[in-house]
Design a protein around this motif. Structure first.
Motif, PDB file in Angstrom:
ATOM      1  N   ARG A 292     -18.528  -8.148  53.949  1.00 53.87           N
ATOM      2  CA  ARG A 292     -19.330  -7.278  53.090  1.00 53.87           C
ATOM      3  C   ARG A 292     -18.697  -5.909  53.117  1.00 53.87           C
ATOM      4  NH1 ARG A 292     -24.819  -9.177  52.807  1.00 53.87           N
ATOM      5  NH2 ARG A 292     -25.109  -7.262  51.669  1.00 53.87           N
ATOM      6  N   ALA A 293     -18.326  -5.439  51.952  1.00 53.64           N
ATOM      7  CA  ALA A 293     -17.483  -4.260  51.872  1.00 53.64           C
ATOM      8  C   ALA A 293     -18.114  -3.050  52.532  1.00 53.64           C
ATOM      9  CB  ALA A 293     -17.196  -3.936  50.416  1.00 53.64           C
ATOM     10  N   ALA A 294     -17.240  -2.286  53.184  1.00 54.18           N
ATOM     11  CA  ALA A 294     -17.680  -0.990  53.681  1.00 54.18           C
ATOM     12  C   ALA A 294     -17.574  -0.011  52.532  1.00 54.18           C
ATOM     13  CB  ALA A 294     -16.775  -0.538  54.811  1.00 54.18           C
ATOM     14  N   ARG A 295     -18.538   0.839  52.399  1.00 54.64           N
ATOM     15  CA  ARG A 295     -18.454   1.780  51.283  1.00 54.64           C
ATOM     16  C   ARG A 295     -17.818   3.067  51.718  1.00 54.64           C
ATOM     17  NH1 ARG A 295     -22.701  -1.248  49.068  1.00 54.64           N
ATOM     18  NH2 ARG A 295     -23.837  -0.888  50.983  1.00 54.64           N
TER      19      ARG A 295
END
Ligand SMILES: Nc1ncnc2c1ncn2[C@@H]1O[C@H](COP(=O)(O)OP(=O)(O)OP(=O)(O)O)[C@@H](O)[C@H]1O
Ligand SMILES: Nc1ncnc2c1ncn2[C@@H]1O[C@H](COP(=O)(O)OP(=O)(O)OP(=O)(O)O)[C@@H](O)[C@H]1O
Ligand SMILES: [Mg+2]
Ligand SMILES: [Mg+2]
Lengths: 223, 242, 236, 219, 242
Positions: free
Chosen positions: A220-223
């Motif tokens: 889950r992408a890090a923003r």
């Protein structure tokens, strides 16, 4: 077209080609791994390092990015022996690639570091971490994740650029192509073959880097 | 002896004097609410106490030790005082559990197994034992903030600084975070918190500090400050937000 | 028919090297000069057509020919069976005095003494073909892009010995380097040929005739004296 | 053996650098135009456009420019199509540059917040209107630094045109070295000239970037 | 005939059915507040009405015209219905005035002079006549949101959709935006707004829609919905936030 394509030479020369592929791959892997390492160190120095180090790293980066790879290679291979530092063509090629990717990687990774929200540094600090610890444990991985596509492209560019090492007699894929065509005079066939191999290597390398990204960064992408 | 002693603290950003001589003494176990308009210097004060900003004049001491701006003293200070931010600032590449474990392992060199036990315990304490392996972006804002609290608690600080820790949350999520804070307060943790939640300040805090233009404009127990504001500024402030 | 085209167009395009002295390199005005260039002039003169020089490298000289961007390649080409499958060769037009050179203290007298040594050579040149044939299996041959690479490798100590033309060795000596190359042994005299496309018998015959004439009337000998500092060998 | 003076060396290198500059300008301008078209194909709706653009980009970014030049010049010649060297060089460099620019610009367009697309469509704008008035003006600004930065690669990339007979800076360097056997002087100059061409570009890219960051600070 | 008719609308994202059959009819001049927990589908509903999402089942019609998902119908719809977002979404490269002028000129082909007059008028209407030449990043959040409202109004829609338009604002700035909305309501504009401001919903709206798990769980005039919630879900929701 009155030219008859003939890939008959493959029968005799495929070991040369294979060796060339092997060396190109080896150069890319070593250059990639160590180059990213150097790039990280330099990016740290330029973004967060001590004041005296910044101009030194900046000079290194500017020098490498603004001169052709081939000439850097010549200076390492033919020039350094004058200073008593002689190395074979493969170590020299490796060194040149590391230095080259290090400079480009530095700028790319630095952008990733600078996009780190200030809160991350502060959170690290307020938990008692030193600046280095914060960088190592808090900042680095999300920064790399942010710029991973750009870094991947750069590594592919460096792989394709490694063709220049054939000029110092490192027997990479381009060397193999030139060697074969100098014997057989079948330039088209060898260059077409080499081009296709480079394309396959580039696609494989990109896939590999994507895979690495998948495994070392949280899904889950890090923003 | 007070736990946190803030004496004549001044802080400038360039020409802008943001703190103009702050004096507050915080006793062990006290819960202090800091209120005031935007720009009055609330965040800056907390950041000074945590050493994120260096002060220009005055002194701050925590548990008897003076705050000095070198790495060693800062680290010692930060082991004593935890801080939680409006924006949570969880580390996005680490799971909730790892977020809580990291600083223990890096700063205190706690062995991994031990840090993990502590992390479990702290996450449980904020009601998130089951989210040990969730990444921050899989958590709601309220849950993220509670992880941030657990992360600070895992360092076993003697005081916690909270800067508008519920402001970024949807109204539904505010309460779950405040409940955690309330519990901490009841367990005797020393707290200094900037907050807009007046009801919470009234119910939970031992003293309220009203900051105005870089000064402590009024200070006192919540019954006094809220029920009988002395200055027109505080009256106006309470009128606006309440 | 290439010859007819050349005579009709009154121009012949000849590929010559520009990074391979003494056969082809540039002068201070960046114009090509050297043995191959003079031979190209000779041929154009004899054909009575205008000469158009096309500077080439070892990587692109054959493609130039094959795509008919040039009519002849005069680029100190050596001949081997594989190459002959792809293009035609004229009779020999130049000798190639090449040998293995090394520092005085290197004990090398013949090909088999190269065993275990590292030898630098210019990739694709005549000496590359010959050396590859005669060197023992455990000789390491390093093939550089051009003469400059080969020389630099020798001077910087990256290779023990080099195989090259004697004129090139002389050029190194002229610079008075710390490391002076001495002739160790001569590689079998391997001549150079002019390359042209297959199935051009008229052109081939014409070129061969011109070379034969030039050998007889001393024109080729003069070129040899000028660039190689030696008479044209009688057996060429 | 050598009849070159140091001045001869430098003079010849500088003269050949004209080709480097000319080729750079041609590939950059042409590459910009083609790259723009490619960008539209890449981010556009439909299936064919993006698929074509993706393949194109993969192909041109995945093979050495040297080989592209070789095939453009000699490969077409093989089919009896006689392309002059300048045309082959121009076309190959333009196509190569376009692949990279399209990819750089796509990143910029995609970095524009989704809200901008939504706000403009909720105001009734069509795709092209959104691009023209809302997205591209913003993307263009952030695209300037990486674009200028890439121009450095183009300048260095022109060196490879020597494979099809161009005597630009690098090739001139090799030729002069092979006439003089003074690699350090010659390549020293070559490096210096490249640096003088590239460094201002790098620097201005950095300055532009800093300016933009300041301008966007408040977002 | 109702102005906006929403009939049995369903919307799925993959397996996730976000709207499970929504029915609402909005009369001209009505002001509808949509409340509900995070994730209940409030934003999705508004986005469907504006055509930013296509619906899977059911129908939506605005002023008698059915919503169809092709460019032409969408454009016609969007000329009738304006939308304002939580994040303002002003165009950062244009001044406030230009932000308001752009869509008139591009979409309606209004001549520039005329668009400028309209922009001035609309900015004045939201109290920002003097900020015509300011860029978005020179404006406060509240001012930006008011420009966004002016921008939507300049298209002369017959209804406005507002999605949590005050949620990103500091408490002090909420009121200035709500004041503008209130005025619009009193002038007879049809409004559908997702909001967390219960007091505002109570004071201004004609009806309140409580959404829960993709359904309209309760609907009615605010006095009823707030004072006498029928379902336990609404009770809990109101209890939490109020
Ligand atoms: N790093 C900085 N550099 C310059 N000025 C700053 C900096 N940090 C804060 N300030 C200024 O200091 C003043 C006080 O800021 P501070 O953040 O402490 O206010 P606050 O009371 O926390 O406000 P808010 O309620 O908006 O968070 C403001 O005028 C702000 O502009
Ligand atoms: N583009 C999308 N793709 C997939 N799922 C989505 C998308 N947009 C929304 N959802 C999902 O739809 C559900 C409803 O979302 P929606 O944004 O409508 O809720 P909301 O009521 O507006 O919540 P909030 O108060 O948080 O804004 C959520 O579960 C959300 O995860
Ligand atoms: Mg603050
Ligand atoms: Mg929503």
């Amino acid at each position: 077209m009155n030219y008859a394509f003939d890939f008959g030479w493959l029968a005799d020369y495929w070991p040369v080609l294979l060796k060339g592929i092997g060396i190109t791959v080896e150069l890319t892997l070593v250059g990639g791994v160590l180059g990213i390492g150097l790039g990280i160190a330099c990016a740290w120095a330029r973004a967060l390092g001590p004041g005296w180090l910044k101009p030194i790293v900046a000079a290194y980066v500017e020098m490498i990015r603004n001169t052709p790879f081939l000439i850097q290679l010549f200076f390492i291979f033919f020039g350094l022996p004058a200073l008593g530092l002689r190395m074979g063509e493969l170590p020299a090629a490796n060194l040149a690639m590391v230095i080259n990717l290090g400079a480009y990687g530095c700028e790319i990774i630095r952008a990733g570091i600078q996009a780190t929200p200030r809160g991350q540094f502060e959170a690290g600090a307020s938990l008692g971490m030193s600046r280095i610890e914060t960088f190592r444990h808090v900042v680095l991985v999300p920064a790399l994740q942010r710029i991973w596509p750009a870094l991947s492209s750069q590594i592919v560019i460096v792989m394709l650029g490694s063709a220049a090492v054939s000029q110092i007699a490192a027997e990479d894929l381009t060397f193999a192509a030139n060697f074969i065509q100098s014997r057989t005079f079948r330039a088209f066939e060898t260059y077409v073959a080499a081009t296709l191999i480079y394309l396959a290597l580039a696609i494989a390398l990109r896939q590999l880097l994507r895979g690495i990204g998948w495994t070392i960064f949280p899904k889950r992408a890090a923003r | 002896m007070s736990l946190i002693e803030i004496t004549e603290v001044k802080k400038r950003f360039g020409d802008n004097e943001v703190l103009k001589g702050i004096n507050i003494d915080v006793e062990p176990g006290e819960v202090i609410a800091i209120i005031g308009k935007s720009g009055s210097g609330k965040s800056t004060l907390l950041r000074c106490i945590n050493g994120l900003e260096t002060i220009d004049e005055g002194s701050i001491s925590v548990a008897g030790a003076q705050l000095l701006p070198d790495e060693l003293h800062l680290k010692a200070l930060r082991l004593k005082v935890g801080m939680i931010f409006q924006g949570f600032n969880l580390f996005p590449h680490l799971t909730a559990g790892r977020n809580v474990m990291l600083s223990q392992m890096v700063v205190k060199k706690t062995p991994k197994a031990e840090a993990e036990v502590m992390a479990k315990k702290m996450l449980e304490r904020v009601g998130l034992g089951h989210k040990f392996d969730a990444y921050p972006d899989q958590l709601s804002g309220g849950q993220q903030q509670r992880v941030a609290i657990a992360r600070a608690l895992a360092m076993q600080p003697i005081a916690l600084l909270c800067d508008e820790i519920t402001s970024a949350l949807d109204p539904e999520l505010v309460n779950e975070v405040l409940a955690v804070v309330k519990e901490l307060a009841s367990e005797g943790m020393t707290l200094m918190m900037v907050t807009h939640e007046m009801r919470f300040a009234r119910d939970v805090c031992s003293r309220v500090v009203f900051m105005h233009q870089g000064r402590v404009h009024e200070i006192g127990p919540p019954e006094e400050v809220f029920a009988a504001p002395k200055t027109p500024e505080l009256k106006q402030f309470l009128g606006v937000t309440h | 028919d290439a010859l007819a085209t050349i005579e009709a167009g009154k121009v012949i395009r000849i590929a010559v090297p520009q990074d391979f002295p003494p056969f082809g390199s540039v002068g201070a005005d960046m114009a090509p000069k050297g043995y191959d260039v003079d031979v190209a002039r000779l041929i154009a003169d004899k054909l009575g057509v205008k000469l158009e020089l096309v500077p080439v490298t070892s990587a692109n000289r054959i493609p130039y020919l094959q795509t008919s961007k040039v009519d002849l390649v005069i680029s100190s080409l050596g001949k081997n069976a594989e190459r002959e499958k792809v293009i035609d060769f004229s009779t020999a037009y130049a000798p190639f005095f090449n040998g293995v050179f090394g520092p005085a203290d290197a004990a090398v007298k013949e090909a088999k003494d190269l065993s275990g040594k590292t030898v630098g050579v210019t990739r694709g040149a005549v000496e590359d073909l010959e050396l590859t044939k005669i060197a023992p299996a455990d000789t390491t041959i390093k093939r550089y892009e051009d003469n400059n690479g080969t020389i630099s490798a020798f001077l910087s100590g990256q290779v023990d010995l080099i195989a090259t033309g004697n004129v090139v060795a002389a050029a190194i000596l002229a610079r008075n380097p710390p490391k002076k190359p001495e002739i160790k042994f001569l590689i079998k005299n391997s001549p150079c040929f002019i390359g042209l496309n297959k199935n051009e018998p008229a052109l081939l015959a014409k070129v061969d005739a011109i070379i034969a004439d030039a050998k007889k009337d001393g024109a080729l000998d003069a070129i040899s004296q000028k660039w190689l500092g030696a008479k044209l060998p009688a057996d060429l | 053996m050598s009849d070159f003076t140091t001045w001869d060396i430098l003079r010849n290198l500088l003269l050949s650098a004209r080709w480097t500059v000319l080729l750079s300008i041609v590939s950059f301008v042409g590459g910009g135009l083609v790259g723009g078209a490619l960008l539209f194909a890449r981010i556009g709706k439909g299936r064919l456009g993006p698929a074509f653009a993706r393949t194109y980009i993969e192909l041109f970014q995945g093979t050495p420019l040297l080989m592209q030049l070789f095939l453009a010049f000699f490969g077409l010649g093989l089919f009896g199509i006689d392309v002059p060297a300048w045309l082959a060089a121009g076309v190959a460099l333009i196509l190569w540059t376009a692949a990279f620019l399209a990819e750089i610009w796509r990143g910029c367009v995609e970095s524009i917040a989704k809200g901008q697309w939504e706000a403009s469509s909720s105001l009734g704008m069509g795709y092209l209107q959104q691009m023209r008035w809302v997205i591209l003006p913003q993307a263009l600004r952030i695209a300037v630094p990486p674009t200028v930065g890439f121009s450095v690669q183009v300048v260095k990339g022109t060196a490879l045109t020597s494979i099809i007979g161009f005597v630009e800076l690098s090739k001139a360097g090799t030729m002069v070295t092979n006439a003089t056997f003074e690699p350090f002087t010659v390549y020293g100059f070559v490096a210096l000239i490249y640096f003088c061409l590239c460094w201002p570009l790098s620097k201005s890219s950095q300055i532009l970037e800093r300016k933009l960051n300041v301008a966007h600070r408040n977002h």
